[in-house]
Design an enzyme around this catalytic site. Structure first.
Site: not given
Length: 348
Positions: A13, A154, A205, A296, A298
């Site tokens: 995305n 996104a 983050k 996925k 992160q």
């Protein structure tokens, strides 16, 4: 200067979204860029049709960015070498665990004047050490590699809702080119020189966002989540200053720092999956698979890498929040310990 050929290495995305931005600017600055922007798409089938064919015919990534019209000058390519061949600018936007194996395939097809820019939010964990992704790309490909990171969900960028981002250049002479490629009225770019600080922020983050999701799963409320965000920012800064030379405090107040932390802890996928995980009685990997349609997280991988990095240096006590998040997710520690660790004052 001859026209620059742009290739997007990745098509999730965020990859599809940034391809839209780059393709729009390739048309806008037709004297600087070639109009066609290639996008490497990991080939898969959707309803019996190849995803690359769907993107090239419908101008939409129906799997990872459905409902968003992509510019017709984006060409989806299933072979990464073909996508990158002859490119002057490579935009890396794929999960960080796959970036180096992908780069190995590109060593003999890119031009010597090629520049890279990493939009990958992670760190490379090898031999109990953490490395900056853009620096790893540079070593494999022998090119200069900048980095982009910011408060950039996104779907909102794809819908052209205003937001900011930060680009860190090792060579500030590359700034004007990247400004033309990425800056739009709705995607406001700032150029800085602290690539290590930017990439540390982008990686860590996501761990803190898992902590925010744990708070949401426990219905702890906004006060607790605000404490997680604040303590998380302190630990992010301390981590960067302790383990990576040249990191600037000012970077943590750019879009790549506090703004990205806020938006990820409010609406990102790491927060969302972590909140569902708390009450699921399943592993976080199972919840990820059920919720993310092949995308996925992160934050989970980075949490593991950072914990093992800190453990090897006997530094886990110096980073109590990130340590608590790892133990809740992977060692079945009671989720409530996130608040216990917040109560533990650490003199930073």
């Amino acid at each position: 200067m001859s026209k620059q050929r742009v290739a997007i290495i990745g098509s999730g995305n965020w990859g599809s979204c940034i391809a839209k931005v780059c393709a729009e600017n390739a048309r806008k600055y037709s004297g600087v860029f070639e109009e066609e922007v290639r996008m490497w798409v990991f080939q898969e089938e959707v309803d019996g049709k190849l995803l690359t064919d769907i993107i090239n015919e419908k101008h939409e990534n129906v799997r990872y960015l459905p409902g968003v019209k992509l510019p017709s000058n984006i060409k989806a390519v299933p072979d990464v070498r073909e996508a990158a061949a002859g490119a002057n600018v490579l935009v890396f936007v794929l999960p960080h665990q796959f970036v180096y194996s992908t780069c190995e395939k590109l060593k003999d097809v890119i031009d010597k004047d090629c520049k890279g820019i990493s939009l990958i939010k992670g760190l490379d964990f090898r031999d109990n050490s953490l490395h900056i992704i853009s620096e790893g790309i540079e070593k494999i490909l022998g090119i200069s590699c900048a980095a982009l990171s910011g408060a950039n969900l996104a779907p909102e960028v794809a819908e052209e809702k205003f937001g900011e981002t930060t680009i860190a250049c090792k060579d500030m002479d590359d700034g004007p080119l990247f400004m033309k490629l990425f800056h739009t009225p709705y995607f406001d770019v700032t150029i800085i020189g602290d690539w290590r600080g930017l990439e540390v922020c982008g990686a860590l983050k996501n761990i803190i966002a898992i902590g925010a999701g744990i708070c949401d799963g426990l219905n702890y409320g906004n006060n607790t989540k605000a404490a997680v965000v604040r303590r998380g920012l302190i630990e992010m800064r301390r981590f960067g200053k302790t383990f990576f030379g040249g990191v600037h405090t000012e970077t943590f107040f750019e879009s790549c720092g506090v703004a990205d932390l806020i938006v990820t802890c409010s609406g990102g996928r790491n927060r969302k999956v972590a909140a569902a995980f708390i009450n699921s009685h399943k592993s976080i990997d199972q919840v990820e698979k059920e919720m993310l349609n092949g995308q996925k997280l992160q934050g989970t991988t980075t949490a593991q890498e950072v914990y093992h990095f800190l453990s090897a240096r006997q530094k886990t006590d110096d980073f109590p929040l990130m340590t608590a998040i790892y133990r809740i997710v992977y060692e079945n520690a009671p989720p409530e310990t996130i608040a216990t660790n917040l109560r533990t004052h650490v003199d930073l």
